[in-house]
Design a protein around this motif. Structure first.
Motif, mmCIF file in Angstrom:
data_model
loop_
_atom_site.group_PDB
_atom_site.id
_atom_site.type_symbol
_atom_site.label_atom_id
_atom_site.label_comp_id
_atom_site.label_asym_id
_atom_site.label_seq_id
_atom_site.Cartn_x
_atom_site.Cartn_y
_atom_site.Cartn_z
ATOM 1 N N CYS A 1 -10.684 -49.531 -30.750
ATOM 2 C CA CYS A 1 -10.873 -48.284 -30.008
ATOM 3 C C CYS A 1 -9.579 -47.481 -30.020
ATOM 4 C CB CYS A 1 -11.253 -48.581 -28.560
ATOM 5 S SG CYS A 1 -12.991 -48.962 -28.336
ATOM 6 N N GLN B 1 -20.294 -50.288 -28.651
ATOM 7 C CA GLN B 1 -19.472 -49.120 -28.927
ATOM 8 C C GLN B 1 -18.506 -48.801 -27.784
ATOM 9 O OE1 GLN B 1 -19.680 -46.631 -31.829
ATOM 10 N NE2 GLN B 1 -20.169 -48.680 -32.565
ATOM 11 N N CYS C 1 -15.510 -48.891 -25.239
ATOM 12 C CA CYS C 1 -14.127 -49.368 -25.316
ATOM 13 C C CYS C 1 -13.747 -50.103 -24.032
ATOM 14 C CB CYS C 1 -13.186 -48.192 -25.555
ATOM 15 S SG CYS C 1 -13.446 -47.365 -27.148
ATOM 16 N N THR D 1 -10.145 -40.825 -29.655
ATOM 17 C CA THR D 1 -11.470 -40.586 -30.223
ATOM 18 C C THR D 1 -12.579 -40.698 -29.185
ATOM 19 O OG1 THR D 1 -11.828 -42.905 -30.840
ATOM 20 C CG2 THR D 1 -10.682 -41.492 -32.434
ATOM 21 N N ARG E 1 -17.735 -45.689 -33.751
ATOM 22 C CA ARG E 1 -16.672 -46.463 -34.407
ATOM 23 C C ARG E 1 -17.323 -47.563 -35.227
ATOM 24 N NH1 ARG E 1 -14.689 -51.163 -31.307
ATOM 25 N NH2 ARG E 1 -15.845 -51.330 -29.340
#
Length: 467
Positions: free
Chosen positions: A113, A96, A98, A117, A107
């Protein structure tokens, strides 16, 4: 020593045998508040939730808003209990992250990414999880650098970068910095370090006496500052210099002290921050029956399980375990519904929070109010690689029995409730039987001895008082 819950059970038993009808007060079952930092929106149905949850993720609810948060909490709690999680669970959390080092709330697999967010709450909790697990220093280090880059000029952090800071997010980042070995007093440009940013949300001597030491969530321009329960609870762990998991500290002999306030306009110094917040929360717990109450605008009145748990964690970290004990007992007696009975089944964030709370309060997460929280959490995700063997002194009951022996911590566990129900049934039966016999004896004529009595037509011999 008998806790209030045990004393209540004993009193109920005595009342039954004395022939007095008694109705025990059952555990509160109101839903917890949904905070910005720990919200866990349930899916509309278990089937839809199951389809939305990735295989390596803990919990079956929709992960859109809390996937990284709940995964991180679950991994921290299981690591504390020496349960080695499945590789897929750890890899899901790592996947998860980025490229810039931050984490979004969630996500979907293969989705790119989007910096907008990424959020500080998910990143701060992921850093604490990876630090607790060990062996993931590069990923945790990049997470810390991302957090440093998102700090506001005033030393605070917002949930999403670029917004005004809030107490919850700032406190969680301080937790992450401490877990990673960074000094919050050195993060940020003086005089606006991380600790300065945290202090900007704490109410000082200008506030009403019963709110001094509390934290506001976020100051509102042209409006009086108001203490916020969750902000105060989550800020305490950071102010006390702690992070997850919380290690039991030396207990202070004296209860926490409110700010002295020699100066009516004085602020709370960092050295006194935790003590002042602990005093505020201790007062709120006492006023609320050893639980904190919801104060989220628009939320239904009731107990706030999440804030209460965080208050226990913070009080223990601040050295006030004695003041945390009754709240931990209350959670043991009432927290099962919060952890295990959501629309999507087990809530891994709630369950993990209770596991961490139980251990911090020196209670047994393998038998917390009668529930094996560790097993409950492990069953909510992929099968662990290994777990402690039975008899391990650090795990008094190895995972395997979802509901264990009758409550050893306090509160009405499932075992207590079953036992009380049986006592009620037996007591009621005895009373009805005795009452019926008395009425029969009073209305019937004298009965000959059993040796020569005749049975009345259509009936049986009248019972004797000895029967």
């Amino acid at each position: 020593m008998l806790t209030a819950a045990r004393l209540g059970a004993a009193a109920l038993t005595g009342a039954l045998f004395a022939g007095v009808a008694a109705a025990p007060a059952l555990a509160d079952t109101a839903a917890p508040s949904a905070s910005a930092a720990a919200s866990s929106p349930a899916a509309s149905s278990p089937a839809a939730a199951s389809a939305a949850a990735p295989a390596g993720l803990y919990g079956k609810g929709d992960p859109q808003y809390d996937g990284v948060w709940r995964q991180s909490l679950a991994l921290i709690a299981l690591q504390q209990e020496k349960v080695v999680p499945a590789d897929s669970a750890v890899q899901w959390l790592l996947g998860q992250q980025c490229e810039d080092g931050g984490w979004p709330s969630y996500r979907a697999e293969g989705a790119p990414c989007t910096p907008a967010t990424e959020d500080t709450n998910a990143t701060a909790m992921a850093v604490q999880a990876l630090t607790a697990l060990g062996g993931h220093q590069p990923q945790a280090g990049r997470g810390v650098e991302w957090l440093r880059a998102q700090q506001n000029p005033d030393g605070t952090w917002a949930y999403n970068p670029g917004a005004a800071g809030d107490a919850d997010s700032t406190a969680l980042v301080v937790n992450a910095l401490l877990a990673a070995g960074a000094d919050p007093a050195q993060v940020g440009a003086a005089p606006h370090t991380a600790y300065d940013g945290l202090a900007s949300f704490q109410l000082g001597c200008a506030a009403a006496a019963d709110q001094r030491g509390a934290f506001v969530y976020q100051p509102v321009p042209n409006a009086p500052a108001a203490a916020n329960t969750l902000a105060s609870a989550q800020a305490l762990l950071a102010a006390a210099g702690g992070h997850l998991p919380v290690a039991t500290t030396d207990r202070r002999a004296a209860p926490p002290k409110a700010p002295a306030c020699a100066d009516a306009n004085g602020t709370v110094a960092h050295a006194d921050s935790a003590e002042a917040d602990a005093a505020y929360l201790t007062g709120k717990l006492a006023a609320g029956g050893q639980r904190l109450l919801l104060d989220t605008p628009g939320a239904a009145a009731g107990p706030d399980f999440n804030s209460t748990a965080w208050a226990v964690l913070g009080l223990v970290a601040a050295g006030h375990g004695a003041e945390a004990a009754s709240a931990a007992d209350w959670l043991a007696g009432n927290g099962y519904a919060w952890a295990a009975q959501g629309k999507s089944g087990t809530d891994p964030a709630a369950t993990a929070t209770l596991v961490l709370t139980a251990r911090a309060a020196q209670l047994d997460p393998y038998n917390f109010g009668g529930a094996n929280l560790v097993q409950l959490l492990a069953d909510a995700g992929p099968k662990p690689k290994s777990a402690p063997a039975a008899g391990d002194p650090e795990a008094t009951r190895a995972p395997g029995s979802a509901i264990t022996e009758p409550d050893e911590n306090s509160g009405f566990s499932a075992g207590w409730l079953i036992g009380v129900g049986l006592l009620v049934g037996i007591g009621a039966g005895i009373l009805l039987s005795l009452n019926r016999r008395r009425h029969t004896a009073a209305a019937a004529p004298a009965v000959p001895s059993a040796t020569d009595a005749e049975t009345p037509a259509g009936g049986s011999a009248a019972p004797s008082e000895d029967r």
